[in-house]
Design a protein around this motif. Structure first.
Motif, mmCIF file in Angstrom:
data_model
loop_
_atom_site.group_PDB
_atom_site.id
_atom_site.type_symbol
_atom_site.label_atom_id
_atom_site.label_comp_id
_atom_site.label_asym_id
_atom_site.label_seq_id
_atom_site.Cartn_x
_atom_site.Cartn_y
_atom_site.Cartn_z
ATOM 1 N N TYR A 38 14.171 -74.533 -77.172
ATOM 2 C CA TYR A 38 13.475 -73.631 -76.251
ATOM 3 C C TYR A 38 13.512 -74.167 -74.826
ATOM 4 C CZ TYR A 38 11.473 -70.053 -79.321
ATOM 5 O OH TYR A 38 11.305 -68.983 -80.161
ATOM 6 N N PHE A 56 7.510 -64.162 -67.483
ATOM 7 C CA PHE A 56 6.095 -64.522 -67.350
ATOM 8 C C PHE A 56 5.681 -64.726 -65.891
ATOM 9 C CE2 PHE A 56 7.528 -66.109 -71.525
ATOM 10 C CZ PHE A 56 6.647 -65.444 -72.354
ATOM 11 N N TYR A 106 10.269 -72.283 -67.862
ATOM 12 C CA TYR A 106 8.873 -72.491 -68.268
ATOM 13 C C TYR A 106 8.678 -73.774 -69.079
ATOM 14 C CZ TYR A 106 8.704 -67.644 -66.833
ATOM 15 O OH TYR A 106 8.808 -66.488 -66.105
ATOM 16 N N TRP A 123 13.955 -69.660 -70.836
ATOM 17 C CA TRP A 123 12.863 -70.505 -71.343
ATOM 18 C C TRP A 123 12.769 -71.807 -70.556
ATOM 19 C CZ3 TRP A 123 9.465 -68.161 -74.245
ATOM 20 C CH2 TRP A 123 9.877 -67.058 -74.997
ATOM 21 N N GLN A 183 5.422 -75.532 -69.548
ATOM 22 C CA GLN A 183 4.366 -74.782 -70.219
ATOM 23 C C GLN A 183 4.633 -74.615 -71.714
ATOM 24 O OE1 GLN A 183 5.164 -71.964 -67.039
ATOM 25 N NE2 GLN A 183 2.964 -71.581 -66.930
ATOM 26 N N ILE A 184 5.790 -75.087 -72.162
ATOM 27 C CA ILE A 184 6.184 -74.949 -73.570
ATOM 28 C C ILE A 184 5.770 -76.205 -74.331
ATOM 29 C CG2 ILE A 184 8.125 -74.753 -75.180
ATOM 30 C CD1 ILE A 184 9.613 -73.158 -73.006
ATOM 31 N N THR A 235 -2.187 -67.615 -73.777
ATOM 32 C CA THR A 235 -1.416 -68.260 -74.834
ATOM 33 C C THR A 235 -0.427 -67.277 -75.452
ATOM 34 O OG1 THR A 235 -3.337 -69.623 -75.364
ATOM 35 C CG2 THR A 235 -1.561 -69.573 -76.988
ATOM 36 N N VAL A 236 0.843 -67.688 -75.481
ATOM 37 C CA VAL A 236 1.889 -66.932 -76.157
ATOM 38 C C VAL A 236 2.407 -67.831 -77.266
ATOM 39 C CG1 VAL A 236 4.155 -65.837 -75.959
ATOM 40 C CG2 VAL A 236 2.543 -65.717 -74.055
ATOM 41 N N THR A 237 2.263 -67.373 -78.502
ATOM 42 C CA THR A 237 2.786 -68.119 -79.645
ATOM 43 C C THR A 237 4.058 -67.413 -80.089
ATOM 44 O OG1 THR A 237 0.561 -68.769 -80.308
ATOM 45 C CG2 THR A 237 2.290 -68.936 -81.993
ATOM 46 N N ILE A 287 2.800 -71.760 -73.799
ATOM 47 C CA ILE A 287 3.779 -71.128 -74.678
ATOM 48 C C ILE A 287 3.982 -72.073 -75.859
ATOM 49 C CG2 ILE A 287 6.140 -70.271 -74.892
ATOM 50 C CD1 ILE A 287 6.060 -69.827 -71.801
#
Length: 168
Positions: free
Chosen positions: A151, A132, A160, A157, A163-164, A116-118, A141
């Protein structure tokens, strides 16, 4: 903490690890000047218990935590840039990118164990599509809800976008 090395850097100092282990606390100043950056390769391969980074740090150098064996790391709120390969091959599983970060270098999280990336920055930080790469499946994300569409449509971005999602 003992075992740290300091080098003059702009208006302050950069820090790297020479022999520190265990719980490392990086001071906010050294010899009366602020510690403003983590040197490139500064903590590469670090296998201590924890690293506390002071709020004075605005830059994390290239490969600074490459192959680092920490599972978590708290980034300072004043952080502006994260260098290339900064967390490559690290054991980090979660991280929060502070509001003021404007750039994350290429392959910054390459082959890390990130789940997890916040990201708290309202404006998407500049990234490359390889930021990533080769992170195990299931990477999530989380971005500010008000900026979700931005994003998903911003260069780097957008690679991804599946995944966002919006922060809860």
């Amino acid at each position: 903490s003992e075992g740290l090395t300091y080098s003059p850097s702009g208006s302050g100092y950069s820090v790297s690890n020479s022999a520190a282990s265990g719980n490392v606390v990086i001071p906010s100043d050294w010899l009366g000047k602020p510690v403003i950056s983590i040197e490139s390769w500064g903590f590469s391969g670090f296998s201590g218990t924890s690293i506390s980074i002071p709020q004075s740090v605005t830059q994390i150098g290239s490969s600074a935590f490459n192959s680092c064996h920490l599972s978590t790391l708290v980034l300072p709120s004043g952080l502006i840039s994260i260098g290339a390969n900064a967390f490559k091959d690290s054991d980090l599983t979660t991280i929060t990118i502070p509001t003021n970060v404007t750039s994350i270098g290429h392959a910054a999280f390459y082959r890390s164990k990130m789940n997890t990336v916040t990201i708290n920055a309202p404006i998407p930080p500049e990234i490359n599509i390889d930021t990533f790469f080769e992170v195990p499946g299931g990477l999530q994300i989380l971005v500010p809800a008000a900026n979700l569409v931005t994003y998903k449509s911003t260069y780097g971005w957008s690679y991804y976008q599946s995944q966002i999602s919006a922060q809860p």
